[in-house]
Design an enzyme around this catalytic site. Structure first.
Site, PDB file in Angstrom:
ATOM      1  N   GLU A  66       0.789  -1.229   0.000  1.00 14.49           N
ATOM      2  CA  GLU A  66       0.000   0.000   0.000  1.00 14.49           C
ATOM      3  C   GLU A  66       0.824   1.285   0.000  1.00 14.49           C
ATOM      4  O   GLU A  66       0.382   2.295  -0.540  1.00 14.49           O
ATOM      5  CB  GLU A  66      -0.924   0.004   1.238  1.00 14.49           C
ATOM      6  CG  GLU A  66      -1.997  -1.066   1.225  1.00 14.49           C
ATOM      7  CD  GLU A  66      -3.011  -0.860   0.119  1.00 14.49           C
ATOM      8  OE1 GLU A  66      -3.354   0.309  -0.159  1.00 14.49           O
ATOM      9  OE2 GLU A  66      -3.463  -1.858  -0.471  1.00 14.49           O
ATOM     10  N   SER A  97     -54.251 -11.728  41.823  1.00 11.31           N
ATOM     11  CA  SER A  97     -54.054 -12.446  43.086  1.00 11.31           C
ATOM     12  C   SER A  97     -52.607 -12.851  43.342  1.00 11.31           C
ATOM     13  O   SER A  97     -52.262 -13.227  44.468  1.00 11.31           O
ATOM     14  CB  SER A  97     -54.940 -13.684  43.119  1.00 11.31           C
ATOM     15  OG  SER A  97     -56.305 -13.309  43.156  1.00 11.31           O
TER      16      SER A  97
END
Length: 642
Positions: free
Chosen positions: A113, A390
């Site tokens: 690169e 309940s």
């Protein structure tokens, strides 16, 4: 004067005129060239000033760009990777320091690169000149000539538009990066930032995805060549989508490595012949599970650490959760069975939630926030929005009664119609027995005794008892209707699990939690749960409630929760109570209970209950779901420890 002399004089004059014109033209050309030189110099100076100013402004305005987002990871209790979180845009990055990378990898990337990376100051002028000539010849901007620093500048701050202005901007940012960062810092950023195809950013993520290698220093020569060849064209050279193109590119990079003196000819030949079995995309048995659980874990981690959920996702953190992946899988398998749920409404699906807690540790080991949970979707397990019915009686009436010392499970309670001001509670079946024991009242879920008991104890005492179990009631709940679970805002399944866990653990409160530990990308611990056991209810009260809740499962309303384990628990039902709708229509179905190891809560109902979306099934459905999940999960846990 003779004619000859006349011709000579005219010729002389003409010659002088021609020379004068030539001189004038030369002067004009020189002046024009001078003007052009001045203009070019001014333009070059302006461009140079622009380049330097642009780079400084852009980098200064966006310092966050230099801190790369990194995928965080979430682990189960046994260390299994549950999820690598995607970055915005659905990519993945695993960052690595330069000293984690083999020197051959660094040298290869530089050879491919940017050979002169360590000698130029951000701009490789030889490369730029070569690219300029080639582009001018072709009449396009097909060749970039960009250095590694320029590539990093483009990827971090710019787009990929091919224009001279973008190239100038790129140069400006590159020069600024070189002023601010060292060469090693730039190279490290580049190798972690660069896109490597298939949604992978950086060499570490690519190495893991393509080769199954997490330790970069274990990469082989051929793998290094393959990675270094990807930035040229990650979409066309990655080995998953284009294996043939990948091999061609890999061999070209191997040749560059040999020509650069990085490897020997024999090593090049051997690497070119070597093939690698590309790993299948990691689809561990735990992949995809626990959508609701992980959502809740991220919320908890954000609350405990003060780090935003977004930063937790993209900061390279590791979250170690309390998830028991086996139990979570069982939970999701049972939830996939539609027969476990009441019929759907006319335009909505019946929803369901279940949370499971190890009451010995306070850890939430499994959680479902809905039947079809979606990432970022509604997590019903955490919403204080459902009436517990309940199932709330042990928390607000029977627990406080035993704790007061004035009552025992065998104490006789009145079971008759009564009015408390304007409040007139009724038994669901319309039957009143005059009196019955507390055990029987809870076992059969009779309403009248629970309300009478709460009135005898006093609202403030009962509310204080509930708060010890982790349930903070609103000021609007200062009324006797809470004895039957009629709350102003409601409770969450997670908070009901927390409350019942106190009874299950002998009266000890431990904060319900999903996250054990959070570490940052350097492995430093930023949060670790510290378990604090606190005796908030007497052991006698916890034992009494447990005995009554076991009776409710064995002979009462919770019989569908029975299994080959001791089970204590309570059902809960809230009616729809809308004009013109069947009296059997229900809004919420609950079962909350526990075994010797785990406490769990189940809720079923619609997100929006109305005359077209309601349930006629009873809370036995919730109890049956509890039994199906807990029995299978417990059996699996038992077999895994044999």
């Amino acid at each position: 004067m003779s004619a000859g002399w006349s011709y000579r004089l005219l010729a002389l004059i003409a010659g002088k005129l021609r020379r004068r014109k030539a001189q004038t033209l030369l002067y004009r050309i020189c002046y024009r060239l001078f003007d052009l030189t001045v203009v070019v110099a001014i333009l070059a100076l302006a461009i140079l000033l622009y380049v330097h100013q642009y780079g400084g402004i852009v980098v200064s305005r966006h310092p966050e760009k230099l801190k790369l987002a990194e995928s965080s990871q979430i682990l189960s209790a046994d260390g299994t990777l549950l999820r690598t979180l995607p970055l915005p845009g659905s990519g993945y990055r695993l960052a690595a320091m330069l000293d984690e990378m083999p020197q051959l990898l660094l040298d290869t990337f530089l050879a491919v690169e940017d050979r002169r990376f360590y000698s130029h100051q951000g701009l490789d002028y030889r490369g730029i000149l070569r690219a300029f000539v080639n582009n001018a010849t072709r009449g396009s901007l097909s060749e970039g000539g960009s250095s590694i620093t320029q590539q990093l500048a483009r990827n971090l701050y710019l787009n990929r538009e091919k224009s001279w202005l973008r190239k100038l901007n790129e140069a400006g940012v590159a020069l600024e990066l070189e002023r601010r960062l060292s060469k090693d810092e730039i190279l490290q950023l580049y190798l972690n930032q660069i896109y490597m195809g298939s949604g992978q950013y950086g060499v570490k993520a690519a190495a893991k995805r393509y080769f199954g290698v997490s330790d970069l220093k274990l990469l082989e020569i051929g793998q290094i060549a393959g990675l270094a060849g990807l930035p040229k064209g990650p979409s066309i050279y990655n080995p998953l989508d284009h294996p043939e193109q990948y091999r061609i590119r890999q061999k070209l990079v191997l040749k560059v490595m040999y020509q650069s003196g990085l490897i020997s000819y024999a090593e090049m030949q051997q690497a070119a012949r070597q093939t690698f079995q590309l790993p299948e995309r990691e689809r561990a048995s735990t992949e995809g599970i626990g959508v609701s659980y992980l959502d809740a874990a991220l919320r908890e981690a954000a609350r405990k650490t003060g780090i935003t959920p977004e930063d937790l996702r993209t900061g390279g953190y590791t979250l170690v959760t309390a998830m028991n992946s086996g139990a979570q899988q069982v939970l999701e398998q049972v939830f996939a069975d539609t027969s476990m749920f009441p019929p759907d409404g006319s335009d909505q699906q019946v929803e369901a939630v279940m949370t499971i807690m190890d009451h010995h540790t306070g850890e939430i080991i499994a959680l479902m926030g809905g039947r079809d949970p979606q990432e970022g979707g509604l997590n019903r397990a955490l919403l204080d929005a459902r009436q517990p019915g309940s199932a709330f009686k042990p928390i607000i009436a029977y627990g406080p009664a035993l704790e007061s010392g004035r009552f025992t499970p065998e104490s006789m309670l009145p079971d008759r119609k009564a009015a408390y001001g304007t409040y007139r509670p009724e038994n669901l079946n319309g039957i009143y027995r005059g009196q019955l024991s507390m055990r029987t009242a809870l076992q059969q879920s009779v309403n009248a005794p629970a309300v009478w008991l709460l009135q005898q104890l006093g609202l403030s005492n009962a509310r204080e008892f509930a708060s010890r179990l982790g349930i903070k009631l609103a000021p609007e709940d200062n009324n006797l209707a809470i004895a039957l679970g009629g709350l102003h805002s409601g409770v969450s399944p997670l908070s009901m699990t927390q409350a019942y866990s106190v009874f299950a653990s002998g009266g000890v409160y431990q904060e319900a939690h999903l996250v054990r530990r959070v570490t940052d990308k350097q492995g430093r611990t930023v949060y670790e749960h510290q378990s604090k056991r606190k005796q908030v209810v007497s052991q006698a009260t916890a034992a009494g409630i447990t005995a009554m809740l076991r009776s409710a499962v064995e002979r009462g309303t919770g019989q569908k929760a029975r299994m080959n384990l001791p089970v204590a628990g309570k059902t809960g039902t809230t009616q729809l109570d809308l004009p013109g709708v069947s009296s059997k229509a229900n809004r919420d179905l609950w079962f909350v209970g526990y075994t010797p190891q785990w406490t769990a809560a189940v809720w079923m109902g619609f997100d929006r209950t109305d005359s077209h979306n309601y349930m006629t099934a009873g809370s036995g459905k919730a109890a049956a779901l509890f039994a199906a999940v807990i029995s299978r999960a417990a059996a699996q846990a038992g077999s895994s420890h044999e």
